[in-house]
Design a protein around this motif. Structure first.
Motif, mmCIF file in Angstrom:
data_model
loop_
_atom_site.group_PDB
_atom_site.id
_atom_site.type_symbol
_atom_site.label_atom_id
_atom_site.label_comp_id
_atom_site.label_asym_id
_atom_site.label_seq_id
_atom_site.Cartn_x
_atom_site.Cartn_y
_atom_site.Cartn_z
ATOM 1 N N VAL A 55 4.114 5.326 -5.789
ATOM 2 C CA VAL A 55 4.068 5.233 -7.252
ATOM 3 C C VAL A 55 3.164 6.325 -7.818
ATOM 4 N N LEU A 56 1.962 6.452 -7.263
ATOM 5 C CA LEU A 56 1.066 7.488 -7.769
ATOM 6 C C LEU A 56 1.615 8.879 -7.500
ATOM 7 N N THR A 57 2.210 9.055 -6.323
ATOM 8 C CA THR A 57 2.789 10.362 -5.989
ATOM 9 C C THR A 57 3.873 10.747 -6.978
ATOM 10 N N SER A 75 0.817 -1.212 0.000
ATOM 11 C CA SER A 75 0.000 0.000 0.000
ATOM 12 C C SER A 75 0.850 1.261 0.000
ATOM 13 N N THR A 76 1.931 1.277 0.763
ATOM 14 C CA THR A 76 2.800 2.450 0.784
ATOM 15 C C THR A 76 3.483 2.636 -0.558
ATOM 16 N N PHE A 77 3.903 1.531 -1.168
ATOM 17 C CA PHE A 77 4.538 1.634 -2.479
ATOM 18 C C PHE A 77 3.540 2.145 -3.512
ATOM 19 N N ALA A 78 2.287 1.690 -3.419
ATOM 20 C CA ALA A 78 1.253 2.196 -4.326
ATOM 21 C C ALA A 78 1.107 3.703 -4.180
ATOM 22 N N ILE A 87 4.801 12.709 1.090
ATOM 23 C CA ILE A 87 5.509 13.992 1.164
ATOM 24 C C ILE A 87 6.996 13.798 0.866
ATOM 25 N N GLU A 88 7.582 12.704 1.368
ATOM 26 C CA GLU A 88 8.986 12.427 1.082
ATOM 27 C C GLU A 88 9.196 12.179 -0.407
ATOM 28 N N GLU A 89 8.319 11.376 -1.017
ATOM 29 C CA GLU A 89 8.444 11.087 -2.449
ATOM 30 C C GLU A 89 8.284 12.351 -3.280
ATOM 31 N N LEU A 90 7.338 13.188 -2.894
ATOM 32 C CA LEU A 90 7.038 14.399 -3.651
ATOM 33 C C LEU A 90 8.206 15.373 -3.656
ATOM 34 N N PHE A 91 8.905 15.468 -2.524
ATOM 35 C CA PHE A 91 9.935 16.495 -2.401
ATOM 36 C C PHE A 91 11.363 15.966 -2.453
ATOM 37 N N THR A 92 11.540 14.634 -2.540
ATOM 38 C CA THR A 92 12.896 14.104 -2.673
ATOM 39 C C THR A 92 13.041 13.119 -3.830
ATOM 40 N N TYR A 145 -5.324 13.081 -2.862
ATOM 41 C CA TYR A 145 -6.504 12.241 -2.663
ATOM 42 C C TYR A 145 -6.411 10.964 -3.504
ATOM 43 N N SER A 146 -5.941 11.089 -4.739
ATOM 44 C CA SER A 146 -5.779 9.908 -5.598
ATOM 45 C C SER A 146 -4.724 8.969 -5.025
ATOM 46 N N ALA A 147 -3.629 9.535 -4.523
ATOM 47 C CA ALA A 147 -2.542 8.711 -3.985
ATOM 48 C C ALA A 147 -2.990 7.959 -2.733
ATOM 49 N N TYR A 148 -3.667 8.664 -1.821
ATOM 50 C CA TYR A 148 -4.100 8.014 -0.584
ATOM 51 C C TYR A 148 -5.196 6.978 -0.848
ATOM 52 N N ALA A 149 -6.088 7.262 -1.790
ATOM 53 C CA ALA A 149 -7.135 6.291 -2.133
ATOM 54 C C ALA A 149 -6.531 5.024 -2.726
ATOM 55 N N SER A 150 -5.449 5.172 -3.491
ATOM 56 C CA SER A 150 -4.783 3.990 -4.058
ATOM 57 C C SER A 150 -4.194 3.118 -2.957
ATOM 58 N N ALA A 151 -3.669 3.761 -1.915
ATOM 59 C CA ALA A 151 -3.106 3.010 -0.789
ATOM 60 C C ALA A 151 -4.195 2.228 -0.065
#
Length: 451
Positions: free
Chosen positions: A255-257, A249-252, A422-427, A264-270
């Motif tokens: 991936v979307l992020t 779920s975290t990887f999902a 947040i980590e994926e988005l900014f790093t 909202y799309s990223a969290y719903a995928s998880a």
């Protein structure tokens, strides 16, 4: 009826067509060195990224070979056993502190923690008309399905939902963390009314309570709970909150992020990933297995009888005939799962003198007998109890219905998902795109009248 039967036959014919032309020889995975499930041949995960958030430690690689070690789980470098232990010893609620640690990377001061709690209390309310329009008018028999749809629906209530600034993402994460438990309980109440024909209890929110207190208060018809119950639920939330970037779920979510889609799309995928029975639904299978054991074993605390029952499971002669003993084994942990150890240590005391005491004795026998039974079948790799073996019984002790087992998992894990998004988005700075080897050969086009 005739038309419906015709449609059913048509779908069956299409399925046969699919099976005829969509087989992949298992030997090809080895030939092309495909990392099925993003796993290496020795079972270790393929390295897909870097993270500061969590370390799941269950083995070491010694001279190229996987060597089992006692399991450990670290949130931002802190041993979870130590984090939980301090909170239990002081009899204080720790989930909100874990939320702060996971997202911001440091343990909060008393002032910082109070500030976070104030923000979460402010966000615990659902948007105006959200319950009526998005939940009451579209009930779901599965609460995880409703959680995912509700998260997606929150997009429509956000004035700037595609803003990916840090301020927007932090605010959005805290809103969803604060609201998800409320959504889960309300979705369950609607499900009770529409699908179970039972009374629906809708209590107003009570800002200022801890997360676990609010959950129990909203869930129970009389709103009554003990401090011990709330603290035990809080313990569960702390150890559910995070488990590394590689879990499904975290990887999902990451991936979307990585595509820079909205939160909202990223969290719903998880949530959708966690809904799967191979991921978040495993504790339900443990409870079903335990219920089956009670039907077929006269004394679930008798070692010999339990061993015979487990042997039948391994021989695919009992329960669901899958050959699995649910709650045993993990992809990373080998000798022990620290989350299972924490639950076992603190929950057994709560079960003393209750109807659940024998259940814990039975689960303890499953944990101790399974490795020996598997070794007799020639399975030599280490196997330990994972925390799913105990969570279902703990939830039952807290009078939490099975419909909320996996949603409760999600209401805690949203803290970890938020930190990883947040980590994926900014790093991360690169869309995640693994490769698939194409094995279909080129073919000449055949006109439709010649097929």
């Amino acid at each position: 009826m005739h038309r419906q039967n015709s449609v059913i036959r048509g779908i069956q014919d299409l399925c046969e067509e699919f099976r005829r032309y969509n087989q992949i020889d298992a030997k090809l995975y080895e030939k092309f060195d495909v990392k099925r499930g993003l796993r290496n041949q020795d079972g270790t995960g393929v390295m897909a990224g870097l993270t500061q958030i969590c370390n799941v430690h269950g083995y070491v690689i010694n001279e190229g070979e996987r060597e089992p070690v006692e399991g450990a789980l670290y949130y931002r470098g802190y041993d979870v056993k130590e984090l939980v232990g301090h909170c239990v010893e002081a009899r204080r609620f720790g989930f909100e502190e874990v939320v702060y640690l996971l997202i911001f990377g440091v343990l909060p001061t008393e002032e910082q923690l109070a500030g976070l709690k104030q923000i979460l209390s402010h966000f615990c309310y659902l948007p105006e008309d959200f319950f009526e329009d998005m939940m009451l008018k579209a009930p779901s028999a599965n609460i995880m399905n409703k959680l995912a749809r509700s998260i997606l629906a929150l997009y429509s209530y956000d004035s700037d939902p595609d803003n990916l600034s840090l301020e927007s993402e932090i605010g959005r994460a805290l809103q969803i963390i604060a609201r998800l438990g409320n959504i889960a309980v309300k979705a369950y109440q609607v499900k009770r009314r529409f699908f179970d024909g039972k009374t629906m209890f809708l209590h107003p929110e009570q800002p200022g309570l801890s997360f676990s207190e609010e959950m129990l208060s909203l869930l129970r018809g009389d709103r009554i709970y003990t401090e011990d119950e709330a603290l035990l639920l809080d313990l569960c939330l702390m150890i559910h909150a995070e488990h590394g970037g590689g879990n499904n779920s975290t990887f999902a979510c990451r991936v979307l992020t990585s595509s820079h889609t909205d939160a909202y799309s990223a969290y719903a995928s998880a949530v959708g990933a966690l809904k799967g029975p191979l991921h978040g639904g495993a504790n339900l299978q443990v409870m079903r297995m335990l219920s089956d054991m009670k039907e077929h074993v006269s004394d679930i605390t008798n070692e010999g009888e339990v061993a015979d029952y487990l042997q039948k499971l391994l021989n695919k002669e009992g329960f669901d005939r899958s050959g699995k003993i649910y709650g045993m084994g993990h992809a990373v942990y080998t000798l022990s799962d620290p989350r299972a150890e924490i639950l076992k240590k603190y929950a057994v005391g709560h079960a003393k003198g209750t109807e659940f005491e024998k259940d814990f004795e039975a689960l303890n026998l499953i944990e101790s007998l399974t490795p020996e039974l598997m070794a007799k079948k020639g399975i030599t790799k280490p196997i330990c109890a994972n925390f799913d073996l105990y969570t279902g019984t703990v939830y039952r002790m807290l009078d939490i219905p099975e419909d909320l087992f996996t949603p409760l998992f999600a209401t805690a894990r949203i803290a970890g998902w938020s930190a990883h998004r947040i980590e994926e988005l900014f790093t991360g700075n690169r869309i995640i795109r693994p490769a698939y080897k194409a094995i279909a050969k080129p073919r000449a086009y055949v006109p439709i009248d010649q097929r």
